[in-house]
Design a protein around this motif. Structure first.
Motif, mmCIF file in Angstrom:
data_model
loop_
_atom_site.group_PDB
_atom_site.id
_atom_site.type_symbol
_atom_site.label_atom_id
_atom_site.label_comp_id
_atom_site.label_asym_id
_atom_site.label_seq_id
_atom_site.Cartn_x
_atom_site.Cartn_y
_atom_site.Cartn_z
ATOM 1 N N UNK A 187 36.841 7.202 -44.443
ATOM 2 C CA UNK A 187 35.694 8.038 -44.102
ATOM 3 C C UNK A 187 35.525 9.165 -45.120
ATOM 4 N N UNK A 188 36.619 9.838 -45.429
ATOM 5 C CA UNK A 188 36.572 10.961 -46.366
ATOM 6 C C UNK A 188 36.118 10.503 -47.752
ATOM 7 N N UNK A 189 36.614 9.324 -48.184
ATOM 8 C CA UNK A 189 36.318 8.870 -49.528
ATOM 9 C C UNK A 189 34.958 8.247 -49.709
ATOM 10 N N UNK A 190 34.409 7.624 -48.651
ATOM 11 C CA UNK A 190 33.224 6.796 -48.838
ATOM 12 C C UNK A 190 32.018 7.220 -48.001
ATOM 13 N N UNK A 191 32.196 8.135 -47.101
ATOM 14 C CA UNK A 191 31.066 8.499 -46.257
ATOM 15 C C UNK A 191 29.986 9.223 -47.061
ATOM 16 N N UNK A 192 28.727 8.851 -46.845
ATOM 17 C CA UNK A 192 27.647 9.621 -47.460
ATOM 18 C C UNK A 192 27.412 10.950 -46.762
ATOM 19 N N UNK A 193 28.018 11.128 -45.622
ATOM 20 C CA UNK A 193 27.888 12.381 -44.878
ATOM 21 C C UNK A 193 28.925 13.364 -45.401
ATOM 22 N N UNK A 194 28.484 14.485 -45.915
ATOM 23 C CA UNK A 194 29.413 15.446 -46.485
ATOM 24 C C UNK A 194 29.285 16.776 -45.742
ATOM 25 N N UNK A 195 29.760 17.839 -46.362
ATOM 26 C CA UNK A 195 29.643 19.160 -45.767
ATOM 27 C C UNK A 195 30.505 19.316 -44.539
ATOM 28 N N UNK A 196 30.024 20.123 -43.602
ATOM 29 C CA UNK A 196 30.837 20.469 -42.445
ATOM 30 C C UNK A 196 31.145 19.265 -41.574
ATOM 31 N N UNK A 197 30.297 18.225 -41.605
ATOM 32 C CA UNK A 197 30.532 17.075 -40.746
ATOM 33 C C UNK A 197 31.795 16.324 -41.152
ATOM 34 N N UNK B 241 39.101 23.392 -42.201
ATOM 35 C CA UNK B 241 38.693 24.784 -41.999
ATOM 36 C C UNK B 241 37.849 25.270 -43.175
ATOM 37 N N UNK B 242 38.196 24.834 -44.385
ATOM 38 C CA UNK B 242 37.385 25.197 -45.558
ATOM 39 C C UNK B 242 35.951 24.690 -45.398
ATOM 40 N N UNK B 243 35.804 23.478 -44.859
ATOM 41 C CA UNK B 243 34.481 22.889 -44.699
ATOM 42 C C UNK B 243 33.734 23.427 -43.480
ATOM 43 N N UNK B 244 34.482 23.782 -42.442
ATOM 44 C CA UNK B 244 33.849 24.263 -41.211
ATOM 45 C C UNK B 244 34.706 25.368 -40.601
ATOM 46 N N UNK B 245 34.575 26.600 -41.096
ATOM 47 C CA UNK B 245 35.464 27.687 -40.659
ATOM 48 C C UNK B 245 35.126 28.269 -39.293
ATOM 49 N N UNK B 246 34.125 27.716 -38.611
ATOM 50 C CA UNK B 246 33.669 28.319 -37.356
ATOM 51 C C UNK B 246 34.103 27.566 -36.112
ATOM 52 N N UNK B 247 35.002 26.590 -36.251
ATOM 53 C CA UNK B 247 35.494 25.833 -35.095
ATOM 54 C C UNK B 247 36.883 26.328 -34.704
ATOM 55 N N UNK B 248 36.970 26.912 -33.526
ATOM 56 C CA UNK B 248 38.244 27.451 -33.067
ATOM 57 C C UNK B 248 39.320 26.402 -32.908
ATOM 58 N N UNK B 249 38.938 25.164 -32.565
ATOM 59 C CA UNK B 249 39.937 24.118 -32.351
ATOM 60 C C UNK B 249 40.709 23.799 -33.622
ATOM 61 N N UNK B 250 40.082 23.960 -34.783
ATOM 62 C CA UNK B 250 40.783 23.703 -36.048
ATOM 63 C C UNK B 250 41.924 24.688 -36.251
ATOM 64 N N UNK C 179 34.420 17.482 -42.067
ATOM 65 C CA UNK C 179 35.593 18.204 -41.567
ATOM 66 C C UNK C 179 36.223 17.470 -40.392
ATOM 67 N N UNK C 180 35.411 16.734 -39.605
ATOM 68 C CA UNK C 180 35.956 15.984 -38.477
ATOM 69 C C UNK C 180 36.947 14.924 -38.954
ATOM 70 N N UNK C 181 36.671 14.326 -40.116
ATOM 71 C CA UNK C 181 37.579 13.296 -40.626
ATOM 72 C C UNK C 181 38.897 13.914 -41.073
ATOM 73 N N UNK C 182 38.841 15.064 -41.740
ATOM 74 C CA UNK C 182 40.088 15.754 -42.103
ATOM 75 C C UNK C 182 40.845 16.172 -40.846
ATOM 76 N N UNK C 183 40.106 16.643 -39.849
ATOM 77 C CA UNK C 183 40.746 17.032 -38.591
ATOM 78 C C UNK C 183 41.422 15.822 -37.941
ATOM 79 N N UNK C 184 40.713 14.697 -37.916
ATOM 80 C CA UNK C 184 41.289 13.501 -37.312
ATOM 81 C C UNK C 184 42.550 13.049 -38.024
#
Length: 213
Positions: A38-48, A77-86, A50-55
């Motif tokens: 997912x991290x390497x090939x997804x066309x979805x980047x940015x904060x979204x 956290x670098x990609x989405x610093x506003x999620x407390x669960x991270x 971050x879910x793959x790194x979290x997983x």
């Protein structure tokens, strides 16, 4: 999952485009290669993404690879610093890796994002107790108990901290309260509470340790 299966999955993802569901839920599987794909090939980047790194971080955490988990949570956290669960996830990885001060800082950040959630106060109390800072640990446990009075484990852990500080009456009250509440998933919680009450009832209680789960 075999290497061939992972490669096949990657090809499918590239051809079909990764769905948001796969990005968000790759950590549900117990195979970090899926999240890596997912991290390497997804066309979805940015904060979204971050879910793959979290997983992937959560998979590493489940397998005891705390340094890898921390590195992935850093990226999330670098990609989405506003999620407390991270911050809670990274704090747990840091605590289990022995980085207690950094874990406490992450729990503080998680609390700042969601001050009404009991769990990070409880977990911060465990880290503080492990450092020997019983006063602050008890304050943190007390906030967790106030926010979630039904949490038997928080009562037990506060009782252990009270007992380690020599406050036998407060410890006894917490152990009794823990026994009166549902035990949840902590199957050994009731046995430990009973054991500590027995120690308090004896003439010479045995030495107790601070909570270190």
């Amino acid at each position: 999952m075999t290497r061939a299966a992972v490669l096949f999955l990657i090809v499918l993802c590239v051809l079909a485009g990764l769905s948001t569901h796969m990005v968000v839920n790759c950590g549900d599987e117990d195979d970090p290669d899926i999240c890596s794909a997912v991290i390497g090939f997804s066309p979805l980047r940015g904060s979204l993404i971050a879910f793959a790194y979290e997983g992937r971080g959560r998979i590493a955490l489940r397998h005891g690879d705390f340094k890898r988990a921390i590195a992935d949570f850093d990226e999330a956290i670098h990609l989405n610093p506003n999620r407390g669960s991270l911050y809670r996830d990274r704090a747990l990885a840091r605590r289990r890796n022995g980085d207690l001060e950094l874990a406490i800082a992450d729990y503080d950040e998680a609390i700042a994002h969601d001050p009404k959630r009991a769990a990070p106060y409880h977990q911060r109390g465990l880290a503080l107790a492990a450092m020997g800072d019983l006063d602050r640990a008890i304050l943190s446990f007390s906030t967790a108990v106030r926010l979630d009075p039904s949490d038997a484990q928080a009562r037990l852990d506060r009782g252990l901290a009270f007992l380690a500080r020599g406050q036998a009456d407060d410890a006894r009250a917490d152990f009794e309260a823990a026994l009166s509440l549902p035990a949840g998933k902590e199957s050994g919680m009731r046995d430990l509470a009973r054991a500590k009450l027995a120690e308090l009832a004896s003439a010479e209680p045995t030495q107790v340790a601070t909570p270190r789960r």
